[in-house]
Design a protein around this motif. Structure first.
Motif, PDB file in Angstrom:
ATOM      1  N   ARG A 116      -7.227   1.819   4.961  1.00 30.93           N
ATOM      2  CA  ARG A 116      -5.940   1.508   5.570  1.00 30.93           C
ATOM      3  C   ARG A 116      -5.256   0.364   4.835  1.00 30.93           C
ATOM      4  O   ARG A 116      -4.057   0.432   4.523  1.00 30.93           O
ATOM      5  CB  ARG A 116      -6.149   1.157   7.046  1.00 30.93           C
ATOM      6  CG  ARG A 116      -4.879   0.831   7.778  1.00 30.93           C
ATOM      7  CD  ARG A 116      -5.155   0.565   9.257  1.00 30.93           C
ATOM      8  NE  ARG A 116      -4.209  -0.388   9.755  1.00 30.93           N
ATOM      9  CZ  ARG A 116      -4.373  -1.709   9.786  1.00 30.93           C
ATOM     10  NH1 ARG A 116      -5.487  -2.263   9.335  1.00 30.93           N
ATOM     11  NH2 ARG A 116      -3.446  -2.499  10.248  1.00 30.93           N
ATOM     12  N   MET A 117      -5.999  -0.677   4.546  1.00 29.46           N
ATOM     13  CA  MET A 117      -5.422  -1.828   3.851  1.00 29.46           C
ATOM     14  C   MET A 117      -4.979  -1.452   2.434  1.00 29.46           C
ATOM     15  O   MET A 117      -3.933  -1.904   1.958  1.00 29.46           O
ATOM     16  CB  MET A 117      -6.420  -2.991   3.809  1.00 29.46           C
ATOM     17  CG  MET A 117      -6.752  -3.558   5.180  1.00 29.46           C
ATOM     18  SD  MET A 117      -5.313  -3.991   6.163  1.00 29.46           S
ATOM     19  CE  MET A 117      -4.697  -5.374   5.265  1.00 29.46           C
ATOM     20  N   HIS A 119      -3.978   1.508   1.450  1.00 35.22           N
ATOM     21  CA  HIS A 119      -2.757   2.312   1.583  1.00 35.22           C
ATOM     22  C   HIS A 119      -1.551   1.404   1.843  1.00 35.22           C
ATOM     23  O   HIS A 119      -0.470   1.603   1.271  1.00 35.22           O
ATOM     24  CB  HIS A 119      -2.928   3.331   2.712  1.00 35.22           C
ATOM     25  CG  HIS A 119      -1.736   4.202   2.915  1.00 35.22           C
ATOM     26  ND1 HIS A 119      -1.370   5.170   1.997  1.00 35.22           N
ATOM     27  CD2 HIS A 119      -0.808   4.248   3.899  1.00 35.22           C
ATOM     28  CE1 HIS A 119      -0.265   5.769   2.416  1.00 35.22           C
ATOM     29  NE2 HIS A 119       0.083   5.230   3.581  1.00 35.22           N
ATOM     30  N   LYS A 120      -1.729   0.396   2.699  1.00 39.86           N
ATOM     31  CA  LYS A 120      -0.633  -0.542   2.976  1.00 39.86           C
ATOM     32  C   LYS A 120      -0.241  -1.298   1.693  1.00 39.86           C
ATOM     33  O   LYS A 120       0.938  -1.525   1.448  1.00 39.86           O
ATOM     34  CB  LYS A 120      -1.061  -1.546   4.054  1.00 39.86           C
ATOM     35  CG  LYS A 120      -1.087  -0.963   5.449  1.00 39.86           C
ATOM     36  CD  LYS A 120      -1.698  -1.896   6.453  1.00 39.86           C
ATOM     37  CE  LYS A 120      -0.881  -3.109   6.753  1.00 39.86           C
ATOM     38  NZ  LYS A 120       0.132  -2.920   7.789  1.00 39.86           N
ATOM     39  N   ARG A 121      -1.238  -1.665   0.899  1.00 36.79           N
ATOM     40  CA  ARG A 121      -0.968  -2.384  -0.352  1.00 36.79           C
ATOM     41  C   ARG A 121      -0.172  -1.502  -1.311  1.00 36.79           C
ATOM     42  O   ARG A 121       0.786  -1.950  -1.949  1.00 36.79           O
ATOM     43  CB  ARG A 121      -2.298  -2.810  -0.988  1.00 36.79           C
ATOM     44  CG  ARG A 121      -2.201  -4.060  -1.804  1.00 36.79           C
ATOM     45  CD  ARG A 121      -3.552  -4.607  -2.251  1.00 36.79           C
ATOM     46  NE  ARG A 121      -4.375  -5.078  -1.140  1.00 36.79           N
ATOM     47  CZ  ARG A 121      -5.514  -4.489  -0.739  1.00 36.79           C
ATOM     48  NH1 ARG A 121      -5.981  -3.434  -1.367  1.00 36.79           N
ATOM     49  NH2 ARG A 121      -6.197  -4.969   0.272  1.00 36.79           N
ATOM     50  N   ARG A 123       1.802   1.055  -0.534  1.00 38.19           N
ATOM     51  CA  ARG A 123       3.170   1.226  -0.023  1.00 38.19           C
ATOM     52  C   ARG A 123       4.000  -0.022  -0.295  1.00 38.19           C
ATOM     53  O   ARG A 123       5.177   0.047  -0.640  1.00 38.19           O
ATOM     54  CB  ARG A 123       3.153   1.509   1.489  1.00 38.19           C
ATOM     55  CG  ARG A 123       2.616   2.850   1.884  1.00 38.19           C
ATOM     56  CD  ARG A 123       3.388   4.009   1.325  1.00 38.19           C
ATOM     57  NE  ARG A 123       4.772   4.030   1.756  1.00 38.19           N
ATOM     58  CZ  ARG A 123       5.715   4.755   1.197  1.00 38.19           C
ATOM     59  NH1 ARG A 123       5.444   5.510   0.145  1.00 38.19           N
ATOM     60  NH2 ARG A 123       6.952   4.725   1.638  1.00 38.19           N
ATOM     61  N   SER A 124       3.375  -1.166  -0.126  1.00 42.53           N
ATOM     62  CA  SER A 124       4.067  -2.426  -0.383  1.00 42.53           C
ATOM     63  C   SER A 124       4.486  -2.522  -1.847  1.00 42.53           C
ATOM     64  O   SER A 124       5.607  -2.939  -2.160  1.00 42.53           O
ATOM     65  CB  SER A 124       3.149  -3.594  -0.018  1.00 42.53           C
ATOM     66  OG  SER A 124       3.753  -4.807  -0.375  1.00 42.53           O
TER      67      SER A 124
END
Length: 135
Positions: A116-117, A119-121, A123-124
């Motif tokens: 999850r982290m 994927h967030k990175r 996208r960021s």
């Protein structure tokens, strides 16, 4: 008979013969082989706990008055449609009487948190590349 200790009397079920829908030609247009079964939950001989669970079921076939309406038209025979309607009612009551398993709260695994982290990175990073650079 619903379960070994619970049954619904035949006189509590109200059957009405109606015409089937859909293709079938002259037979469908002339013969009332479909069955509409009505079962009044509040007036039934079921235990009070069972009635409450049935009334709480979210189903389009349950009217606001507490009447369960089942339409059976799968067969060409009125008797078979009648049996099919009773079988469907048996299934609904059986599901309502089945004990609900309590949900056991779980935590996400370490690897799922890492994914999850990540994927967030990603996208960021994608969104930061879209920004206009500061001059």
């Amino acid at each position: 008979m619903l379960t070994p200790y619970l049954s619904i009397a035949e006189d509590e079920l109200d059957f009405q013969a109606i015409r089937s829908q859909g293709a079938g030609g002259q037979n469908v247009n002339k013969v009332s082989s479909a069955v509409q079964m009505r079962f009044d939950i509040r007036a039934s001989s079921l235990p009070e706990e069972c009635k409450q669970r049935l009334l709480c079921v979210r189903d389009d076939r349950l009217s606001k008055d507490g009447v369960f309406i089942i339409k059976a038209q799968a067969y060409r025979s009125q008797l078979q449609n009648k049996q099919a309607a009773v079988e469907r009612l048996r299934d609904v009551v059986g599901q309502a009487l089945a004990p609900q398993r309590p949900r056991i709260a779980t935590k996400p695994s370490y690897s799922s948190r890492q994914k999850r982290m990540e994927h967030k990175r990603q996208r960021s990073d994608v969104k930061s590349m879209r920004r206009t650079p500061l001059v």
